[in-house]
Write a protein that holds these residues in place. Sequence first.
Motif, PDB file in Angstrom:
ATOM      1  N   PRO A  17      52.033  38.768  31.003  1.00 29.28           N
ATOM      2  CA  PRO A  17      50.486  39.135  31.472  1.00 29.28           C
ATOM      3  C   PRO A  17      50.285  38.705  32.942  1.00 29.28           C
ATOM      4  CG  PRO A  17      50.269  37.260  29.966  1.00 29.28           C
ATOM      5  CD  PRO A  17      51.728  37.644  29.875  1.00 29.28           C
ATOM      6  N   ILE A  18      49.550  39.319  33.648  1.00 27.21           N
ATOM      7  CA  ILE A  18      48.888  39.060  34.927  1.00 27.21           C
ATOM      8  C   ILE A  18      47.497  38.380  34.845  1.00 27.21           C
ATOM      9  CG2 ILE A  18      48.490  39.677  37.100  1.00 27.21           C
ATOM     10  CD1 ILE A  18      50.324  42.009  36.681  1.00 27.21           C
ATOM     11  N   ASN A  19      47.453  37.054  34.896  1.00 25.18           N
ATOM     12  CA  ASN A  19      46.098  36.567  34.713  1.00 25.18           C
ATOM     13  C   ASN A  19      45.285  36.282  35.946  1.00 25.18           C
ATOM     14  OD1 ASN A  19      46.924  35.911  32.035  1.00 25.18           O
ATOM     15  ND2 ASN A  19      47.690  33.966  32.589  1.00 25.18           N
ATOM     16  N   GLY A  20      45.875  36.518  36.927  1.00 23.11           N
ATOM     17  CA  GLY A  20      44.969  36.633  38.349  1.00 23.11           C
ATOM     18  C   GLY A  20      45.651  37.373  39.257  1.00 23.11           C
ATOM     19  N   VAL A  21      44.983  37.610  40.539  1.00 22.38           N
ATOM     20  CA  VAL A  21      45.728  38.243  41.639  1.00 22.38           C
ATOM     21  C   VAL A  21      45.202  37.419  42.861  1.00 22.38           C
ATOM     22  CG1 VAL A  21      45.861  40.538  40.554  1.00 22.38           C
ATOM     23  CG2 VAL A  21      43.512  39.766  41.625  1.00 22.38           C
ATOM     24  N   ILE A  22      46.092  37.779  43.930  1.00 19.43           N
ATOM     25  CA  ILE A  22      46.031  37.166  45.418  1.00 19.43           C
ATOM     26  C   ILE A  22      45.466  38.620  46.084  1.00 19.43           C
ATOM     27  CG2 ILE A  22      46.877  36.281  47.382  1.00 19.43           C
ATOM     28  CD1 ILE A  22      49.071  35.120  45.308  1.00 19.43           C
ATOM     29  N   VAL A  23      44.273  38.261  46.537  1.00 11.33           N
ATOM     30  CA  VAL A  23      43.580  39.592  47.125  1.00 11.33           C
ATOM     31  C   VAL A  23      43.264  39.372  48.762  1.00 11.33           C
ATOM     32  CG1 VAL A  23      42.630  40.375  45.189  1.00 11.33           C
ATOM     33  CG2 VAL A  23      41.202  38.871  46.503  1.00 11.33           C
ATOM     34  N   ALA A  24      43.213  40.242  49.575  1.00 15.39           N
ATOM     35  CA  ALA A  24      42.687  40.325  50.737  1.00 15.39           C
ATOM     36  C   ALA A  24      41.765  41.236  51.301  1.00 15.39           C
ATOM     37  CB  ALA A  24      44.046  40.048  51.632  1.00 15.39           C
ATOM     38  N   LYS A  25      40.913  41.032  52.443  1.00 12.80           N
ATOM     39  CA  LYS A  25      40.285  42.089  52.962  1.00 12.80           C
ATOM     40  C   LYS A  25      40.717  43.063  53.451  1.00 12.80           C
ATOM     41  CE  LYS A  25      35.874  40.472  52.132  1.00 12.80           C
ATOM     42  NZ  LYS A  25      35.191  39.717  53.305  1.00 12.80           N
ATOM     43  N   LYS A  26      40.708  44.352  53.343  1.00 11.29           N
ATOM     44  CA  LYS A  26      41.422  45.536  53.721  1.00 11.29           C
ATOM     45  C   LYS A  26      41.491  45.376  55.409  1.00 11.29           C
ATOM     46  CE  LYS A  26      40.889  48.699  50.050  1.00 11.29           C
ATOM     47  NZ  LYS A  26      40.232  50.212  49.693  1.00 11.29           N
ATOM     48  N   LYS A  28      34.045  47.645  47.906  1.00 14.64           N
ATOM     49  CA  LYS A  28      35.743  48.125  47.745  1.00 14.64           C
ATOM     50  C   LYS A  28      36.600  47.914  48.844  1.00 14.64           C
ATOM     51  CE  LYS A  28      34.958  51.011  44.326  1.00 14.64           C
ATOM     52  NZ  LYS A  28      33.593  50.347  43.792  1.00 14.64           N
ATOM     53  N   ASP A  29      36.101  46.688  49.732  1.00 11.59           N
ATOM     54  CA  ASP A  29      36.958  46.333  50.911  1.00 11.59           C
ATOM     55  C   ASP A  29      38.172  45.450  50.422  1.00 11.59           C
ATOM     56  OD1 ASP A  29      35.313  47.579  52.728  1.00 11.59           O
ATOM     57  OD2 ASP A  29      34.002  45.911  53.156  1.00 11.59           O
ATOM     58  N   TRP A  30      38.180  45.063  49.180  1.00 11.49           N
ATOM     59  CA  TRP A  30      39.484  44.043  48.836  1.00 11.49           C
ATOM     60  C   TRP A  30      40.625  44.939  48.486  1.00 11.49           C
ATOM     61  CZ3 TRP A  30      39.000  39.296  49.178  1.00 11.49           C
ATOM     62  CH2 TRP A  30      37.914  38.427  49.482  1.00 11.49           C
ATOM     63  N   GLU A  31      41.789  44.601  48.626  1.00  6.28           N
ATOM     64  CA  GLU A  31      43.033  44.954  48.000  1.00  6.28           C
ATOM     65  C   GLU A  31      43.785  43.938  47.505  1.00  6.28           C
ATOM     66  OE1 GLU A  31      45.052  47.049  51.009  1.00  6.28           O
ATOM     67  OE2 GLU A  31      45.365  45.203  52.093  1.00  6.28           O
ATOM     68  N   ILE A  32      44.736  44.126  46.380  1.00  9.45           N
ATOM     69  CA  ILE A  32      45.627  43.364  45.851  1.00  9.45           C
ATOM     70  C   ILE A  32      46.769  43.086  46.638  1.00  9.45           C
ATOM     71  CG2 ILE A  32      46.893  42.586  43.773  1.00  9.45           C
ATOM     72  CD1 ILE A  32      44.751  44.242  42.083  1.00  9.45           C
ATOM     73  N   VAL A  33      47.164  41.962  46.995  1.00  6.25           N
ATOM     74  CA  VAL A  33      48.245  41.620  47.607  1.00  6.25           C
ATOM     75  C   VAL A  33      49.551  41.283  47.041  1.00  6.25           C
ATOM     76  CG1 VAL A  33      49.117  40.334  49.635  1.00  6.25           C
ATOM     77  CG2 VAL A  33      47.084  40.843  49.708  1.00  6.25           C
ATOM     78  N   TYR A  34      49.204  40.380  46.019  1.00  7.64           N
ATOM     79  CA  TYR A  34      50.466  39.906  44.995  1.00  7.64           C
ATOM     80  C   TYR A  34      49.733  39.625  43.673  1.00  7.64           C
ATOM     81  CZ  TYR A  34      52.993  38.289  49.269  1.00  7.64           C
ATOM     82  OH  TYR A  34      53.541  38.316  50.523  1.00  7.64           O
ATOM     83  N   PRO A  35      50.571  39.631  42.430  1.00  3.64           N
ATOM     84  CA  PRO A  35      49.920  38.978  41.516  1.00  3.64           C
ATOM     85  C   PRO A  35      50.035  37.626  41.482  1.00  3.64           C
ATOM     86  CG  PRO A  35      52.239  40.040  41.119  1.00  3.64           C
ATOM     87  CD  PRO A  35      51.741  40.398  42.517  1.00  3.64           C
ATOM     88  N   SER A  36      49.200  36.901  40.881  1.00  8.32           N
ATOM     89  CA  SER A  36      49.481  35.422  40.595  1.00  8.32           C
ATOM     90  C   SER A  36      50.541  35.297  40.026  1.00  8.32           C
ATOM     91  CB  SER A  36      48.263  34.863  40.061  1.00  8.32           C
ATOM     92  OG  SER A  36      47.150  34.862  41.237  1.00  8.32           O
TER      93      SER A  36
END
Length: 250
Positions: A169-178, A53-61
């Motif tokens: 639709p949102i096909n992917g996301v940009i994620v970062a460690k919290k 659970k350390d990930w968070e979504i920053v932007y939608p791709s």
Amino acid sequence: MEWAIENNYVRLPDNIDIKFADKNVVNDAVISGSADIATPSIESFLLAWNTNKDWEIVYPSPSTPNYLIMRGNSNITLENLKGKTIAVGGLKQTTKLVLLDILEKGYNITSSEITLIVKPLSEIPFIVERKEADAGISTWTEFPTAEKLGLKILCRIDEEYAKLYGDYPINGVIVAKKTLDKKIVKQIMDSLENAQLVAYNNSDKVIEWYYKKYEVNISLEFNSAKNLRFVPWVHWDEKKMIILPKMFNL
């Protein structure tokens, strides 16, 4: 983007190691936790989230066009796809899931009423042209090939989805460690966005450089991407906050 960074047109923040890799490698890096910032598919993000659970979504791709293509002399429509054969890039491909949702919700056609065949995306235009499938999914990368073969667009899948739900639709996301500093994350993403725009404005140099480095001609693909004129990083708004759970449900 890679060209702009490697040739020092754009500098990343200090002590940042960036790697450009294909989607499967990126997805694996997120699932394993070996990356700190990445651009995974929705499915891979959910797999990673289930274990960490350390990930968070920053932007939608960024949203890019995805097409359902057919032969130039075909008269099939979305309404009469029942009983037809469709070539897809994978059974868990996000665009395939979106298409099935469109057919069921918009046209009352269930997945059991069509036949799906799985083929590499690069081969799908040739499969449709050879009549081995009535239609097939094409991303903007394969679409120049489809045009050369005389194929035509049955529909733009992302636009059909927007008719149902109010946004693409949102096909992917940009994620970062919290654990990452939010300012650093923003600096990195701003630098990458700038690199993308610099590359767009120097397309001839990018194409030449890429060919010399990888011995691959990307002129068709690059110019197709450039002509989309999409903003590299899409920010959240109310519509996208509604769409994201729908993508999770798919």
